[in-house]
Design a protein around this motif. Structure first.
Motif, PDB file in Angstrom:
ATOM      1  N   ARG A  90       0.908  -0.935  -0.097  1.00  0.00           N
ATOM      2  CA  ARG A  90       0.149  -0.056   0.004  1.00  0.00           C
ATOM      3  C   ARG A  90       0.541   1.051  -0.075  1.00  0.00           C
ATOM      4  NH1 ARG A  90      -3.443  -3.168   4.175  1.00  0.00           N
ATOM      5  NH2 ARG A  90      -4.672  -4.102   3.043  1.00  0.00           N
ATOM      6  N   PRO A  91       0.487   2.345  -0.395  1.00  0.00           N
ATOM      7  CA  PRO A  91       1.480   3.753  -1.114  1.00  0.00           C
ATOM      8  C   PRO A  91       2.363   4.108   0.566  1.00  0.00           C
ATOM      9  CG  PRO A  91      -1.082   3.781  -1.040  1.00  0.00           C
ATOM     10  CD  PRO A  91      -0.958   2.969  -1.173  1.00  0.00           C
ATOM     11  N   VAL A  92       3.256   5.017   1.053  1.00  0.00           N
ATOM     12  CA  VAL A  92       3.368   4.918   1.848  1.00  0.00           C
ATOM     13  C   VAL A  92       3.678   6.709   2.160  1.00  0.00           C
ATOM     14  CG1 VAL A  92       5.381   5.417   3.343  1.00  0.00           C
ATOM     15  CG2 VAL A  92       4.700   3.258   2.706  1.00  0.00           C
ATOM     16  N   TRP A  93       2.571   7.869   2.822  1.00  0.00           N
ATOM     17  CA  TRP A  93       2.729   8.677   2.410  1.00  0.00           C
ATOM     18  C   TRP A  93       4.198  10.041   3.231  1.00  0.00           C
ATOM     19  CZ3 TRP A  93      -2.593   7.103   1.957  1.00  0.00           C
ATOM     20  CH2 TRP A  93      -2.647   6.772   0.653  1.00  0.00           C
ATOM     21  N   ARG A  94       5.011  10.791   2.746  1.00  0.00           N
ATOM     22  CA  ARG A  94       5.683  11.654   3.834  1.00  0.00           C
ATOM     23  C   ARG A  94       4.534  12.442   4.484  1.00  0.00           C
ATOM     24  NH1 ARG A  94      10.328  13.309   5.655  1.00  0.00           N
ATOM     25  NH2 ARG A  94      11.030  15.249   5.442  1.00  0.00           N
ATOM     26  N   ALA A  95       5.389  12.447   6.322  1.00  0.00           N
ATOM     27  CA  ALA A  95       4.061  13.422   6.916  1.00  0.00           C
ATOM     28  C   ALA A  95       4.612  14.002   7.640  1.00  0.00           C
ATOM     29  CB  ALA A  95       2.808  12.286   8.519  1.00  0.00           C
ATOM     30  N   GLN A  96       4.920  15.431   7.906  1.00  0.00           N
ATOM     31  CA  GLN A  96       4.867  16.523   8.442  1.00  0.00           C
ATOM     32  C   GLN A  96       4.091  17.207  10.284  1.00  0.00           C
ATOM     33  OE1 GLN A  96       8.150  18.353   8.063  1.00  0.00           O
ATOM     34  NE2 GLN A  96       7.878  17.922   5.700  1.00  0.00           N
ATOM     35  N   ASP A 117       4.925  11.435  22.261  1.00  0.00           N
ATOM     36  CA  ASP A 117       6.228  11.611  23.104  1.00  0.00           C
ATOM     37  C   ASP A 117       7.527  11.402  21.551  1.00  0.00           C
ATOM     38  OD1 ASP A 117       6.141   9.358  23.184  1.00  0.00           O
ATOM     39  OD2 ASP A 117       7.209   8.653  24.858  1.00  0.00           O
ATOM     40  N   VAL A 118       6.992  11.293  21.120  1.00  0.00           N
ATOM     41  CA  VAL A 118       8.151  11.255  20.392  1.00  0.00           C
ATOM     42  C   VAL A 118       8.971  12.558  19.660  1.00  0.00           C
ATOM     43  CG1 VAL A 118       9.025  10.809  17.323  1.00  0.00           C
ATOM     44  CG2 VAL A 118       6.984   9.287  19.252  1.00  0.00           C
ATOM     45  N   PRO A 119       9.896  12.667  20.147  1.00  0.00           N
ATOM     46  CA  PRO A 119      11.342  13.973  19.267  1.00  0.00           C
ATOM     47  C   PRO A 119      10.709  14.593  18.524  1.00  0.00           C
ATOM     48  CG  PRO A 119      12.553  11.382  19.608  1.00  0.00           C
ATOM     49  CD  PRO A 119      10.827  11.379  20.320  1.00  0.00           C
ATOM     50  N   GLY A 120      11.102  15.945  17.884  1.00  0.00           N
ATOM     51  CA  GLY A 120      11.171  16.528  17.184  1.00  0.00           C
ATOM     52  C   GLY A 120      11.851  16.109  15.793  1.00  0.00           C
ATOM     53  N   SER A 121      13.142  15.489  16.241  1.00  0.00           N
ATOM     54  CA  SER A 121      14.008  14.674  14.882  1.00  0.00           C
ATOM     55  C   SER A 121      13.273  13.624  14.232  1.00  0.00           C
ATOM     56  CB  SER A 121      15.376  14.513  15.697  1.00  0.00           C
ATOM     57  OG  SER A 121      14.765  13.711  16.653  1.00  0.00           O
ATOM     58  N   ALA A 122      12.472  13.331  15.140  1.00  0.00           N
ATOM     59  CA  ALA A 122      12.068  11.819  14.010  1.00  0.00           C
ATOM     60  C   ALA A 122      11.488  12.218  12.771  1.00  0.00           C
ATOM     61  CB  ALA A 122      10.281  11.214  14.993  1.00  0.00           C
ATOM     62  N   LEU A 123      10.888  10.702  11.426  1.00  0.00           N
ATOM     63  CA  LEU A 123      10.530  11.429  10.551  1.00  0.00           C
ATOM     64  C   LEU A 123       8.924  10.589  10.259  1.00  0.00           C
ATOM     65  CD1 LEU A 123      13.615  10.574   8.046  1.00  0.00           C
ATOM     66  CD2 LEU A 123      12.778  12.480   8.656  1.00  0.00           C
ATOM     67  N   TRP A 124       8.198  11.002   9.882  1.00  0.00           N
ATOM     68  CA  TRP A 124       7.094  10.259   9.824  1.00  0.00           C
ATOM     69  C   TRP A 124       6.286  10.062   8.682  1.00  0.00           C
ATOM     70  CZ3 TRP A 124       4.193  10.262  14.395  1.00  0.00           C
ATOM     71  CH2 TRP A 124       4.976  11.061  15.951  1.00  0.00           C
ATOM     72  N   SER A 125       5.595   8.727   8.666  1.00  0.00           N
ATOM     73  CA  SER A 125       4.302   8.683   7.151  1.00  0.00           C
ATOM     74  C   SER A 125       4.061   8.115   7.945  1.00  0.00           C
ATOM     75  CB  SER A 125       5.857   7.537   6.588  1.00  0.00           C
ATOM     76  OG  SER A 125       5.829   6.246   7.325  1.00  0.00           O
ATOM     77  N   VAL A 126       2.670   7.721   6.872  1.00  0.00           N
ATOM     78  CA  VAL A 126       0.997   7.209   7.169  1.00  0.00           C
ATOM     79  C   VAL A 126       0.905   5.992   5.783  1.00  0.00           C
ATOM     80  CG1 VAL A 126      -1.313   8.231   7.165  1.00  0.00           C
ATOM     81  CG2 VAL A 126       0.557   9.621   8.432  1.00  0.00           C
TER      82      VAL A 126
END
Length: 654
Positions: free
Chosen positions: A330-336, A394-403
């Protein structure tokens, strides 16, 4: 018998393990800092540093030093990166490579674009990309191959030769093709070097007509011919789109250890430290490092168009492995992330529906991954928002997010009324799917009736107006039945895309359906939504003509369903072309024609969707399923403020 079977199983396991153990990881790293036949003002500083940074990153990921070949000037023990030696090194690497291996083809240096009449195919703007070897010379006259240039078609042939041997190929080009200068964005005299000596910025990309001419060197052997195979084992990263320049500068910024590096190379090496699992995760890590550097360069050089990193290929395949099987389908979209919310550049056009459940993934600096589910809170045509799951706040701000979606939306499924289970082996791209109509549903709530006629085949009868006329018929066998069902499921989703687009417009984009007889154009009509062309007479054929003058590159999909329900990829095609359509302007439009010999059959459909490339976007194929064999996909990483995109969509049917 049991012991014998056990011995066979163990033997097969040992053979499989031996095959995995014998698979090799190899790399060819090419860095060209000095162009010895050109003025020193055109030389670069960083490529010699780039190859060593990449070499160190590969060693940290398990590559053996003996399997990393380096061609670079200014690097002790390395061969010089001249055109003939680059081709020889590629030939040696190909000869060493065996089925199951992995290779990296890496290039750092200057690029340019050149009108090359010897190309088998032409780009929409008629220009060819060239990587400049150390001994490059300007060409006299102007339409042949550039002496000392490694052409895009040469690279493509080498990649194809590796793929034909079942070798996974990762290509990295930390260069640019300087199309922005050839199109007038930057004048011929634009400086390639800017800034103070202690913080110098050099821009990669040279106008082809600024190269000093000279006698060509020794003839470079051509890339070997190889059969075309699906590019399921291929990924490539590019520092910029074809009309942009890319910088080298001291990196990391404000660090005592900073040294001149290509921006893409530095970002790749940094992102690899997170131990990404897939190529998509690696590229997302690259994109995350660009904003502060680009913001600084925009302030210093406001007249420059700065780079948008590009990736293509099977981005969901596992990193540094020879596997065509993606880790996810399934598609993976980068999140901000912004506070307690996540924003993604995907929406209704990508198959999302209101209140849809999604999986949220956070990748930490050390490579740790945490996930949780969340529900969409806001949905637009091309964007969406959702809350950060409580378990991940609680995840730190430097994490990369995806959905990624948890399932295909039921609203887009082809609902089939039948008295038996669906055939095995159905394969569709998100969001299209096929489901049996539930017991008790009215016939009006099903899209299709399937009747098994035994030896006579399988009858398919449309029940929904969305499928239109001409879609009924007999499928002779299970394979034909699967193809027909898959085609109808895609057709339902394409119709939904066409409905979502409404009367939207895309400035600078034109699409026309032309009727030809031999070399004579008989008529040309703008492609209107839900258009029905006139019947063709004997000797006539249909051609689609698209034209982009809007000043930006496009994400474009052209796909058809033929009269038998089969998928007809048009753009990108089954050979693996990218879905990125080049930037064009009124002065120099990007245009292309597509022959459509299958379109005139009763029940055939043609769908066209185009939209400007969006900041930090994932591959934009809109669920059209244009290439079941994993065609190349492109990701545009241009930075900028997100905004709702313009859109062009049209559907033609007979």
């Amino acid at each position: 018998m049991t012991r014998r079977r056990l011995r066979i199983v163990l033997l097969l396991a040992m053979l499989a393990a031996a095959a995995c153990a014998s698979a090799a990881q190899r790399a060819l790293l090419v860095g060209v800092s000095e162009l010895v036949h050109q003025p020193a003002s055109l030389w670069l500083q960083a490529p010699r540093n780039d190859v060593m940074l990449m070499r160190q990153a590969l060693l940290e990921h398990g590559f053996a030093a003996a399997d990393i070949a380096v061609l670079a000037d200014g690097v002790s023990g390395a061969a010089l990166p001249e055109a003939e030696r680059i081709h020889e090194a590629l030939a040696r690497l190909l000869e060493q490579s065996k089925s199951g291996d992995f290779v990296l083809l890496y290039f750092s240096g200057h690029g340019t674009r050149w009108r090359d009449a010897s190309k088998r195919y032409q780009e929409p703007d008629g220009l060819a990309e060239n990587f400049l070897a150390r001994d490059v010379r300007g060409a006299v006259g102007g339409s042949g191959a550039l002496p000392g240039g490694l052409r895009d078609v040469d690279v493509d042939r080498w990649v194809q030769a590796f793929l034909a041997r079942n070798v996974f190929v990762w290509s990295v080009f930390d260069t640019c093709s300087a199309a922005s200068m050839t199109r007038g964005r930057a004048p011929a005299g634009a400086e390639l070097v800017a800034g103070s000596p202690d913080d110098e910025v050099r821009f990669r990309g040279i106008r082809a007509d600024s190269l000093a001419q000279g006698t060509a060197g020794a003839a470079v052997p051509p890339a070997p011919a190889a059969p075309a195979v699906p590019r399921a084992r291929y990924v490539a990263f590019f520092a910029s789109e074809s009309h942009q320049v890319t910088p080298e500068l001291r990196l990391p910024r404000k660090s005592r250890d900073a040294q001149p590096q290509g921006l893409l190379t530095w970002a790749v090496a940094e992102a690899l430290q997170r131990r990404p699992a897939t190529w998509r995760e690696l590229f997302d890590g690259v994109l995350a490092l660009y904003p502060p550097v680009i913001a600084e360069l925009e302030a210093r050089f406001p007249q420059r168009e700065l780079p948008s990193p590009v990736a293509e290929g099977n981005l969901d395949a596992p990193l540094f492995a020879n596997s065509a099987q993606p880790l996810g389908t399934r598609p993976v979209w980068r999140a901000q992330r912004s506070g307690a919310s996540l924003a993604i550049q995907a929406g209704q056009l990508d198959g999302l529906v209101p209140r849809q459940d999604l999986r949220v993934l956070a990748s930490l600096d050390d490579g740790t991954r945490r996930s949780a589910s969340a529900t969409l809170a806001q949905l637009e045509l091309g964007s969406a928002q959702l809350p950060v799951p409580a378990a991940l706040r609680d995840v730190p701000g430097s994490a990369l997010w995806s959905v990624t979606p948890l399932a295909e939306p039921a609203a887009f499924a082809l609902r089939v009324r039948a008295d038996k289970p669906l055939p095995a082996g159905l394969s569709l791209d998100y969001p299209a799917s096929i489901r049996l109509a539930r017991a008790g549903e009215d016939a009006s709530e099903a899209d299709l009736r399937w009747t098994d006629l035994g030896a006579a085949g399988h009858r398919l009868e449309p029940l929904s107006p969305a499928l239109g006329t001409g879609t009924s018929g007999i499928a002779a066998d299970p394979a034909a039945l699967r193809e027909r069902l898959q085609g109808l499921a895609r057709l339902k989703w394409l119709g939904e895309l066409n409905r979502l687009a409404g009367s939207a417009r895309l400035d600078g984009f034109e699409a026309a359906l032309e009727t030809w007889r031999a070399d004579r154009l008989l008529r040309s009509e703008p492609l209107a939504r839900s258009a029905t062309p006139n019947p063709l007479l004997a000797g006539e054929r249909l051609v689609l003509h698209v034209r982009n003058t809007g000043g930006t590159s496009l994400d474009m999909v052209i796909v058809g369903i033929d009269a038998e329900g089969g998928l007809r990829p048009v753009y990108p095609d089954a050979a693996g072309a990218s879905n990125r359509f080049e930037r064009g302007t009124r002065e120099q439009p990007a245009a292309k024609q597509f022959e459509l010999p299958w379109l005139a059959g009763a029940g055939a459909r043609l769908f066209v969707l185009a939209t400007p490339a969006v900041p930090h976007s994932a591959p934009r194929l809109f669920g059209a399923g244009v290439d079941p064999a994993l065609a190349d996909l492109r990701v545009r990483g241009q930075l900028g403020a997100p905004k709702e995109r313009q859109l062009f969509a049209a559907m033609v049917f007979f």
